[in-house]
Design a protein around this motif. Structure first.
Motif, PDB file in Angstrom:
ATOM      1  N   LEU A  65      22.760 -43.076 -19.925  1.00 19.27           N
ATOM      2  CA  LEU A  65      23.067 -41.646 -19.959  1.00 19.27           C
ATOM      3  C   LEU A  65      23.324 -41.217 -21.402  1.00 19.27           C
ATOM      4  N   SER A  66      23.027 -39.972 -21.707  1.00 17.39           N
ATOM      5  CA  SER A  66      23.226 -39.544 -23.084  1.00 17.39           C
ATOM      6  C   SER A  66      24.304 -38.468 -23.168  1.00 17.39           C
ATOM      7  N   CYS A  67      24.991 -38.470 -24.284  1.00 17.21           N
ATOM      8  CA  CYS A  67      26.060 -37.504 -24.549  1.00 17.21           C
ATOM      9  C   CYS A  67      25.554 -36.557 -25.610  1.00 17.21           C
ATOM     10  N   PRO A  68      25.627 -35.247 -25.459  1.00 15.60           N
ATOM     11  CA  PRO A  68      26.293 -34.536 -24.365  1.00 15.60           C
ATOM     12  C   PRO A  68      25.329 -34.079 -23.274  1.00 15.60           C
ATOM     13  N   ARG A  69      24.072 -34.483 -23.329  1.00 16.20           N
ATOM     14  CA  ARG A  69      23.112 -33.945 -22.365  1.00 16.20           C
ATOM     15  C   ARG A  69      23.515 -34.272 -20.930  1.00 16.20           C
ATOM     16  N   ASP A  70      23.836 -35.543 -20.684  1.00 11.99           N
ATOM     17  CA  ASP A  70      24.197 -35.947 -19.324  1.00 11.99           C
ATOM     18  C   ASP A  70      25.702 -35.903 -19.066  1.00 11.99           C
ATOM     19  N   PRO A  85      26.144 -37.975 -30.753  1.00 11.36           N
ATOM     20  CA  PRO A  85      26.479 -36.770 -31.518  1.00 11.36           C
ATOM     21  C   PRO A  85      27.874 -36.874 -32.126  1.00 11.36           C
ATOM     22  N   PRO A  86      28.176 -36.044 -33.102  1.00 14.20           N
ATOM     23  CA  PRO A  86      29.549 -35.982 -33.607  1.00 14.20           C
ATOM     24  C   PRO A  86      30.479 -35.620 -32.459  1.00 14.20           C
ATOM     25  N   LEU A  87      31.595 -36.306 -32.364  1.00 13.04           N
ATOM     26  CA  LEU A  87      32.463 -36.182 -31.204  1.00 13.04           C
ATOM     27  C   LEU A  87      33.546 -35.098 -31.338  1.00 13.04           C
ATOM     28  N   THR A  88      33.711 -34.353 -30.280  1.00 12.72           N
ATOM     29  CA  THR A  88      34.811 -33.393 -30.211  1.00 12.72           C
ATOM     30  C   THR A  88      36.089 -34.176 -29.910  1.00 12.72           C
ATOM     31  N   MET A  89      37.067 -34.028 -30.794  1.00 10.68           N
ATOM     32  CA  MET A  89      38.262 -34.865 -30.663  1.00 10.68           C
ATOM     33  C   MET A  89      39.546 -34.073 -30.884  1.00 10.68           C
ATOM     34  N   ILE A  90      40.630 -34.633 -30.376  1.00 13.22           N
ATOM     35  CA  ILE A  90      41.946 -34.045 -30.620  1.00 13.22           C
ATOM     36  C   ILE A  90      42.576 -34.797 -31.783  1.00 13.22           C
ATOM     37  N   GLU A  91      42.931 -34.039 -32.786  1.00 12.07           N
ATOM     38  CA  GLU A  91      43.535 -34.665 -33.961  1.00 12.07           C
ATOM     39  C   GLU A  91      45.051 -34.523 -33.913  1.00 12.07           C
ATOM     40  N   ARG A 111      33.212 -30.497 -32.068  1.00 14.81           N
ATOM     41  CA  ARG A 111      31.978 -30.951 -32.692  1.00 14.81           C
ATOM     42  C   ARG A 111      30.878 -30.837 -31.640  1.00 14.81           C
ATOM     43  N   SER A 112      30.141 -31.871 -31.386  1.00 12.41           N
ATOM     44  CA  SER A 112      28.976 -31.648 -30.519  1.00 12.41           C
ATOM     45  C   SER A 112      28.906 -32.498 -29.254  1.00 12.41           C
ATOM     46  N   SER A 113      30.003 -33.039 -28.818  1.00 12.59           N
ATOM     47  CA  SER A 113      29.914 -33.900 -27.636  1.00 12.59           C
ATOM     48  C   SER A 113      30.205 -33.149 -26.339  1.00 12.59           C
ATOM     49  N   VAL A 114      30.313 -31.829 -26.451  1.00 11.56           N
ATOM     50  CA  VAL A 114      30.511 -31.038 -25.240  1.00 11.56           C
ATOM     51  C   VAL A 114      29.346 -30.074 -25.066  1.00 11.56           C
ATOM     52  N   ALA A 115      28.700 -30.133 -23.916  1.00 10.51           N
ATOM     53  CA  ALA A 115      27.613 -29.213 -23.576  1.00 10.51           C
ATOM     54  C   ALA A 115      27.709 -28.968 -22.079  1.00 10.51           C
TER      55      ALA A 115
END
Lengths: 366, 366
Positions: A290-295, A312-318, A355-359
């Motif tokens: 599976l691919s992130c964030p497509r799947d 992809p660059p990950l959306t994270m909580i800092e 960033r880009s891990s949420v779609a």
DNA sequence: CTGTTAGCGCTTTCAT
DNA sequence: ATGAAAGCGCTAACAG
């Protein structure tokens, strides 16, 4: 009396310096200790003698006399963990700037170790302690109470309900809610939750989960509540199958995420409460093809330089790790210097780095 | 004399315990200190009294008397850096197992801080110190010499040529050579080297580079030599344009790698001497629209969980960080206990973890 | 086996 | 302004 009693051989004492300089002990002590009045000439002679002998004050003896050690004690779960390493660095930086040294002890989440560590620090007569405690119930906080009776104590990262203490934490619940809301806003309804507490067995109800939470680390409880908050607000039914319980080793996370991925109505998003969880989740994604964030979308706690260069660059909580430690040290140092501690909770804000891990989730026919 | 002299109020002393138990000071001391003979009944009474009063031994007073503190001092560049955090954890684990506590100080590669830290530890009368020193020249090691005159000292991670000391390091030169050889074996000849030392200006000759190396951290010098070794063995001409000099912040690395990537005869492989370098290099690759390993191969120092889940999984050099610290502690503890230090260099082996970031270079028409 | 006593190196009154 | 002396809490000779 054997010759090697007292301090190690060769360590010159203030008496020796005084003798070398031809003055009284007290005069030497005054110059070297930087207090009281000493005439410039004697002062000069003492300094020269100290220099010549390589004199270094014995901080132990000084503490014996003055009753203060100018040392802070710190107890964390694991100094090798980047999160705590950052916190400790914040503590050290601030305390050093104020003339305090730091003794750091790791407990590896073991309560017995935590008690032992507390005792070590009391024995060493530190002037105050900062604790990220694994204690939860009333029964488990006796050692912290004992410490409080002697010196100022501040809690960091983890609040302890039964203790009325200065506490410095981040907004775990809000952070978790915001992350899950972000996922929901993107259209997800099946959101896997890589949670933490090592439980005897997988709770199957919401109530069971909450009960588990109250038996575990404060941070974990808060993050669970944040997850639930977001679900409730969006009227998404809670499904216990979507939360992982148990020690978040990378292996376990990989297994659990794989399980959630193979559910009939599989997850389309993952929310991780720790860095180790993120790498585990990524592994599971990869082996499932599976691919992130497509799947599958992904958000995790604890940003790192790596997260930004992932594909992809990950959306994270800092989390403001350095600030967390610095603030705790400030509060403690103030209590040591000033007296009355405020005994309040200081909540620092974390930040969601998009960033880009949420779609959006894939269409119905995934 | 003010009431608040001596130790903090409320801390019961051995005399108070003795009084409470109705025995002599020495008897109380013997039971509580765990030495000498005490009859079971008195022993019981003393223990009860201590328990009742909440007695905790004053380690400071004990150290004053015995001359030993059962405490190790540790000086590293930055406790917040995962590498040192791991080393420190190794040190703490082993020393704790042998009954020693640890005081850790960070220097941020600043020599003045290192000197100050050494003094703090001497003042606190630690029984020995472990140092990852930034000192290089003879002039810079005076503080270490001063420490050696008083207590056992062992060097960790970084050897210091002018000092005859027990030293625990990894095989930096061999590790670097193996990495570069791996790249060469895959067919690469233009290999960028993300090196470390903050230099005034970019050296333009091989000799200038080596000179720079000898003015800097031992590890950096060794890794440069390893890079050069591999090049020499393969008779690949050395090109100073392919080595980055200067503080390895992610930003600087990104710039420098971008530069090497835009050279007429651009690099086809990158070798990084630190984790921060790897993420910087990856950024540069991405913005240049180049892919790894198809366009550019990559090997870096310091493996992490992230490296394994990158796309592609990264080939990395893993350093035995925990073992490094543990070994240093063992050597130091032995010296403290046993006497004569061996004054030898212990070299631990690193390991190249082959994953998928190395492939042959693209054809001549890239 | 237990209690008395003399330090460990420093700070801090208190006289001088 | 300086020195003598007491004391911080503990350990370790030594005497009983």
């Amino acid at each position: 009396m054997p010759a090697d009693r007292g301090q190690a051989a060769g360590q010159p004492t203030i008496s020796e310096v005084a003798a070398e300089a031809g003055v009284g002990r007290a005069t030497a002590a005054r110059t070297l200790g930087g207090y009281g009045y000493v005439s410039p000439e004697l002062r000069e002679r003492v300094l020269a003698a100290a220099e010549k002998l390589g004199y270094r004050a014995n901080a132990l003896a000084r503490s014996m006399s003055t009753g203060v050690s100018h040392t802070l004690g710190v107890i964390v779960a694991d100094i090798g963990n980047p999160f705590f390493a950052g916190v400790v660095r914040g503590i050290c930086d601030t305390s050093r700037a104020r003339g305090f040294d730091t003794i750091v002890l790791s407990t590896y989440e073991n309560l017995d170790e935590e008690v032992a560590a507390t005792n070590v620090l009391i024995d060493k007569r530190v002037d105050g302690v900062i604790i990220a405690s694994a204690a939860v119930g009333r029964r488990e906080v006796a050692h912290i109470r004992a410490a409080m009776d002697r010196i100022p104590v501040v809690l960091v990262d983890r609040a302890v309900a039964s203790l009325d203490l200065d506490t410095v934490v981040i907004d775990n619940r809000d952070a978790a809610r915001e992350a899950v809301e972000t996922l929901i806003a993107a259209g997800h309804r099946r959101i896997g939750f890589v949670w933490g507490p090592p439980a005897a067995q997988q709770p199957v109800t919401r109530r069971g989960l909450l009960a588990e939470a109250s038996r575990n680390l404060w941070t974990d409880g808060e993050r669970l509540r944040g997850y639930l908050d977001a679900l409730d607000d969006a009227r998404i039914p809670f499904d216990p199958e979507l939360v992982m319980v148990g020690r978040k080793t990378e292996e376990r996370v990989t297994e659990e995420v794989a399980r959630m991925l193979s559910l009939p109505d599989r997850i389309t998003a993952i929310f991780c409460t720790e860095t180790d969880g993120v790498t585990g989740a990524l592994r599971a994604l990869r082996t499932a093809g599976l691919s992130c964030p497509r799947d599958v979308a992904l958000i995790g706690f604890d940003d790192s330089a790596w997260a930004a260069v992932m594909e992809p660059p990950l959306t994270m909580i800092e989390q403001p790790v350095h600030r967390l430690g610095a603030k705790a040290a400030e509060v403690l140092l103030d209590a040591i210097a000033g007296g009355e501690p405020a005994r309040e909770t200081h909540t620092l804000r974390s930040r969601l780095i998009a960033r880009s891990s949420v779609a959006p989730p894939p269409g119905p026919h995934h």
